[in-house]
Design an enzyme around this catalytic site. Structure first.
Site, PDB file in Angstrom:
ATOM      1  N   ARG A 172       0.817  -1.225   0.000  1.00 42.52           N
ATOM      2  CA  ARG A 172       0.000   0.000   0.000  1.00 42.52           C
ATOM      3  C   ARG A 172       0.853   1.279   0.000  1.00 42.52           C
ATOM      4  NH1 ARG A 172      -2.488  -3.502  -1.373  1.00 42.52           N
ATOM      5  NH2 ARG A 172      -4.452  -4.352  -0.603  1.00 42.52           N
ATOM      6  N   SER A 223     -11.337   0.017   2.687  1.00 45.93           N
ATOM      7  CA  SER A 223     -10.564  -0.452   3.841  1.00 45.93           C
ATOM      8  C   SER A 223      -9.993   0.734   4.612  1.00 45.93           C
ATOM      9  CB  SER A 223      -9.426  -1.363   3.384  1.00 45.93           C
ATOM     10  OG  SER A 223      -9.933  -2.546   2.814  1.00 45.93           O
ATOM     11  N   GLU A 293      -5.229   3.461   6.168  1.00 39.57           N
ATOM     12  CA  GLU A 293      -5.112   3.276   4.718  1.00 39.57           C
ATOM     13  C   GLU A 293      -5.833   4.409   4.004  1.00 39.57           C
ATOM     14  OE1 GLU A 293      -6.471  -0.019   1.403  1.00 39.57           O
ATOM     15  OE2 GLU A 293      -5.462  -0.724   3.212  1.00 39.57           O
TER      16      GLU A 293
END
Length: 301
Positions: A172, A223, A293
């Site tokens: 990520r 998320s 995130e």
């Protein structure tokens, strides 16, 4: 006289003191000083070259992974749209997509061209620009597995091309999140050959799985937390007792406890406050640090 009254001429739309809530999936947040919807790449470059270099600039796509704070955002928010949403099959199992192309659309176009490997994008909310920047992925696949090169524009309106090696992808994260801010223009992806119907069948499985396990019809940002090494964020949130627990107008979804949702009248402060409360509680109970995130921008209200 302020910089907002001396903006460069543009062919796209310039919106002054524009509310950002409608531009995000959470539907919260204060205004931007200016929202710019460029007509195309040249319009964007000309605007940036003419804009006071001291003015902050950031780009957004569909706002799927974005929480705008209630006080709004300084400077210019660039919303990429029609001039950046082309998709072109290039041959040799390669496909080019503009930064404003929804991830799921790229997956479908790749399938139609008989290019396998991009199926996972049907389960990723948002657009290609964000996917490239954050190494988006799901169900065991990530952007790093398929992207080959990316074109970006810097704050001065200058374009350059980067290879996948230049992006230094990790979980990520990419080099695009560090150092000089840039705007993703488009990217080239490479998959493997397969029959379109076989690819579409795999995509249908991903879609069905997502619809039964994620609150995709809620006001959500996808998320909320990255998965810490050796842990699943949803499980940590769940075991700490936060699944379905109201916090102002915010809640972690009863369907998936790593999905923060606006239950109707949440403020950005509700959503961020709940996230921070959960992070503190999980850390106190387990010693595990949850990292956001979702990207959070702007001033507190």
């Amino acid at each position: 006289m302020t910089w907002k009254t001396q903006l460069p001429t543009a062919r796209g739309k310039l919106l002054i003191d524009e509310a950002l809530a409608p531009f995000t999936w959470f539907r919260v947040g204060g205004p931007a000083d200016v929202v710019f919807l460029p007509a195309d790449e040249q319009d964007l470059s000309d605007f940036l070259k003419g804009l006071d270099p001291s003015v902050p600039v950031m780009a957004i796509g569909v706002g799927s992974n974005l929480l705008v704070r209630d006080g709004g955002v300084d400077g210019v928010v660039i919303r990429l749209g029609k001039g950046f949403n082309g998709v072109e099959a290039l041959g040799d199992n390669r496909i080019k997509a503009g930064s404003a192309v929804p991830d799921a659309i790229l997956a479908r176009k790749a399938a139609e061209a008989g290019i396998a490997g991009l199926e996972f994008y049907v389960g990723v909310p948002g657009t290609i620009g964000g996917a490239v920047i954050m190494n988006a992925g799901c169900y065991g696949a990530e952007t790093v597995n398929v992207v080959k090169s990316v074109r970006v524009m810097n704050r001065a309106g200058v374009v350059r091309e980067l290879s996948v090696e230049d992006l230094h992808y990790t979980y990520r994260h990419s080099a695009l999140q560090d150092g000089e801010p840039v705007i993703v223009l488009d990217a080239i992806f490479e998959g493997t050959p397969d029959e379109p119907e076989a690819i579409k069948a795999r995509m249908a499985e991903i879609t069905a799985r997502r619809e039964t396990t994620q609150p995709i019809r809620e006001k959500t940002g996808g998320s909320t937390f990255k998965n810490p090494p050796g842990h699943s964020s949803w499980k940590l949130v769940d075991e700490a007792g936060w699944r379905g627990k109201p916090y102002g107008g915010a809640m972690f979804s009863p369907l998936h406890s790593n999905f923060l949702i606006n239950t109707g009248e949440a403020t950005a402060a509700d959503l961020e406050g709940l996230g921070e409360a959960v992070r503190a509680d999980v850390l106190a109970k387990t010693g595990v640090q949850l990292d956001w995130e979702i990207k959070r921008i702007g001033r507190a209200g």
